[in-house]
Motif scaffolding. Structure first.
Motif, PDB file in Angstrom:
ATOM      1  N   MET A  86       1.919 -13.417  32.430  1.00 34.43           N
ATOM      2  CA  MET A  86       1.370 -13.624  31.097  1.00 34.43           C
ATOM      3  C   MET A  86       1.933 -12.560  30.143  1.00 34.43           C
ATOM      4  N   HIS A  87       2.467 -13.024  29.046  1.00 38.38           N
ATOM      5  CA  HIS A  87       3.075 -12.100  28.088  1.00 38.38           C
ATOM      6  C   HIS A  87       2.159 -11.902  26.890  1.00 38.38           C
ATOM      7  N   THR A  88       2.211 -10.706  26.334  1.00 38.58           N
ATOM      8  CA  THR A  88       1.390 -10.357  25.188  1.00 38.58           C
ATOM      9  C   THR A  88       2.280 -10.142  23.978  1.00 38.58           C
ATOM     10  N   VAL A  89       1.790 -10.544  22.821  1.00 40.56           N
ATOM     11  CA  VAL A  89       2.493 -10.325  21.555  1.00 40.56           C
ATOM     12  C   VAL A  89       1.596  -9.457  20.683  1.00 40.56           C
ATOM     13  N   VAL A  90       2.163  -8.401  20.115  1.00 42.93           N
ATOM     14  CA  VAL A  90       1.426  -7.540  19.194  1.00 42.93           C
ATOM     15  C   VAL A  90       2.126  -7.660  17.845  1.00 42.93           C
ATOM     16  N   GLU A  91       1.438  -8.272  16.872  1.00 38.69           N
ATOM     17  CA  GLU A  91       2.052  -8.486  15.555  1.00 38.69           C
ATOM     18  C   GLU A  91       1.218  -7.856  14.459  1.00 38.69           C
ATOM     19  N   ARG A  92       1.892  -7.560  13.354  1.00 36.01           N
ATOM     20  CA  ARG A  92       1.206  -7.030  12.184  1.00 36.01           C
ATOM     21  C   ARG A  92       2.016  -7.419  10.950  1.00 36.01           C
ATOM     22  N   GLU A  93       1.372  -8.131  10.044  1.00 43.21           N
ATOM     23  CA  GLU A  93       2.044  -8.429   8.772  1.00 43.21           C
ATOM     24  C   GLU A  93       1.772  -7.277   7.821  1.00 43.21           C
ATOM     25  N   LEU A  94       2.757  -6.969   7.004  1.00 41.63           N
ATOM     26  CA  LEU A  94       2.623  -5.882   6.051  1.00 41.63           C
ATOM     27  C   LEU A  94       3.612  -6.083   4.919  1.00 41.63           C
ATOM     28  N   GLU A  95       3.430  -5.300   3.881  1.00 40.39           N
ATOM     29  CA  GLU A  95       4.375  -5.357   2.771  1.00 40.39           C
ATOM     30  C   GLU A  95       5.240  -4.112   2.823  1.00 40.39           C
ATOM     31  N   LEU A  96       6.542  -4.339   2.986  1.00 43.01           N
ATOM     32  CA  LEU A  96       7.497  -3.249   2.906  1.00 43.01           C
ATOM     33  C   LEU A  96       7.994  -3.179   1.474  1.00 43.01           C
ATOM     34  N   LYS A  97       8.646  -2.084   1.155  1.00 44.82           N
ATOM     35  CA  LYS A  97       9.284  -1.966  -0.161  1.00 44.82           C
ATOM     36  C   LYS A  97      10.775  -1.799   0.064  1.00 44.82           C
ATOM     37  N   LEU A  98      11.563  -2.639  -0.596  1.00 39.96           N
ATOM     38  CA  LEU A  98      13.009  -2.486  -0.594  1.00 39.96           C
ATOM     39  C   LEU A  98      13.334  -1.476  -1.684  1.00 39.96           C
ATOM     40  N   VAL A  99      13.938  -0.347  -1.292  1.00 40.88           N
ATOM     41  CA  VAL A  99      14.227   0.731  -2.236  1.00 40.88           C
ATOM     42  C   VAL A  99      15.583   0.458  -2.871  1.00 40.88           C
ATOM     43  N   LEU A 100      15.573   0.172  -4.174  1.00 35.95           N
ATOM     44  CA  LEU A 100      16.820  -0.101  -4.897  1.00 35.95           C
ATOM     45  C   LEU A 100      17.364   1.164  -5.551  1.00 35.95           C
ATOM     46  N   SER A 101      16.445   2.033  -5.974  1.00 37.93           N
ATOM     47  CA  SER A 101      16.819   3.310  -6.573  1.00 37.93           C
ATOM     48  C   SER A 101      15.580   4.199  -6.460  1.00 37.93           C
ATOM     49  N   PRO A 102      15.700   5.488  -6.779  1.00 41.01           N
ATOM     50  CA  PRO A 102      14.507   6.349  -6.689  1.00 41.01           C
ATOM     51  C   PRO A 102      13.330   5.823  -7.525  1.00 41.01           C
ATOM     52  N   GLU A 103      13.614   5.101  -8.606  1.00 41.12           N
ATOM     53  CA  GLU A 103      12.543   4.613  -9.477  1.00 41.12           C
ATOM     54  C   GLU A 103      12.163   3.162  -9.204  1.00 41.12           C
ATOM     55  N   ARG A 104      12.968   2.437  -8.459  1.00 42.92           N
ATOM     56  CA  ARG A 104      12.786   0.987  -8.359  1.00 42.92           C
ATOM     57  C   ARG A 104      12.632   0.499  -6.930  1.00 42.92           C
ATOM     58  N   ARG A 105      11.501  -0.200  -6.681  1.00 44.68           N
ATOM     59  CA  ARG A 105      11.216  -0.767  -5.362  1.00 44.68           C
ATOM     60  C   ARG A 105      10.730  -2.197  -5.534  1.00 44.68           C
ATOM     61  N   ILE A 106      11.132  -3.062  -4.600  1.00 44.49           N
ATOM     62  CA  ILE A 106      10.715  -4.465  -4.639  1.00 44.49           C
ATOM     63  C   ILE A 106       9.877  -4.739  -3.389  1.00 44.49           C
ATOM     64  N   PRO A 107       8.698  -5.368  -3.539  1.00 44.21           N
ATOM     65  CA  PRO A 107       7.904  -5.692  -2.354  1.00 44.21           C
ATOM     66  C   PRO A 107       8.593  -6.761  -1.497  1.00 44.21           C
ATOM     67  N   VAL A 108       8.543  -6.564  -0.175  1.00 44.99           N
ATOM     68  CA  VAL A 108       9.130  -7.512   0.765  1.00 44.99           C
ATOM     69  C   VAL A 108       8.084  -7.812   1.845  1.00 44.99           C
ATOM     70  N   PRO A 109       7.574  -9.045   1.896  1.00 44.29           N
ATOM     71  CA  PRO A 109       6.647  -9.388   2.972  1.00 44.29           C
ATOM     72  C   PRO A 109       7.379  -9.316   4.312  1.00 44.29           C
ATOM     73  N   ALA A 110       6.719  -8.724   5.303  1.00 41.93           N
ATOM     74  CA  ALA A 110       7.366  -8.537   6.596  1.00 41.93           C
ATOM     75  C   ALA A 110       6.351  -8.665   7.727  1.00 41.93           C
ATOM     76  N   ARG A 111       6.888  -8.793   8.936  1.00 45.84           N
ATOM     77  CA  ARG A 111       6.048  -8.831  10.129  1.00 45.84           C
ATOM     78  C   ARG A 111       6.675  -7.946  11.195  1.00 45.84           C
ATOM     79  N   LEU A 112       5.860  -7.061  11.759  1.00 49.18           N
ATOM     80  CA  LEU A 112       6.268  -6.273  12.914  1.00 49.18           C
ATOM     81  C   LEU A 112       5.861  -7.056  14.149  1.00 49.18           C
TER      82      LEU A 112
END
Length: 136
Positions: A1-27
């Motif tokens: 039997m295999h187990t899956v451990v998942e977590r959805e979260l919002e990452l930020k894509l860093v475009l510059s020191p001042e600019r970040r874009i939210p990126v939905p992600a799953r670990l």
């Protein structure tokens, strides 16, 4: 039997020191692939992006800079918050992603409870499969 451990979260894509874009992600962590972590970006789009790398790399990267080549991970602070930065390089381009350290750490702790460090090989049951192959 295999187990899956998942977590959805919002990452930020860093475009510059001042600019970040939210990126939905799953670990994701699968006990039948015990050495790896899987990160899926743009999970709600037609063409999600998948990255797989060593769980040890992410565990260490929460505490200190590590990795070389395609995946580098290190902790830092942004606007007073603890974050984990992941620098990913591929032939398609490079990305710098920022994840909340508390979320990543809590998820990693769950994976380490399911498969403690040093016991990954036991999950693979390679000895059993090898014995079956040799018995044939």
């Amino acid at each position: 039997m295999h187990t899956v451990v998942e977590r959805e979260l919002e990452l930020k894509l860093v475009l510059s020191p001042e600019r970040r874009i939210p990126v939905p992600a799953r670990l994701g962590y699968l006990t039948d692939d015990p050495y790896a972590v899987h990160v899926t970006f743009h999970i709600d789009t037609e063409h999600p992006v998948y990255w797989t790398f060593a769980r040890d790399l992410l565990v260490e990267g929460v505490f200190r800079p590590c990795g070389q080549g395609d995946v580098r991970v290190w902790p830092t602070k942004t606007e007073g918050r603890s974050v984990v930065l992941m620098a990913l390089s591929s032939p398609d381009g490079d990305a710098l992603l920022e994840a909340p350290a508390t979320v990543v750490s809590a998820w990693l702790e769950r994976t380490l409870r399911v498969v403690p460090p040093g016991t990954e090989g036991e999950q693979l049951a390679l000895d059993d499969e090898l014995a079956q192959l040799l018995a044939q």
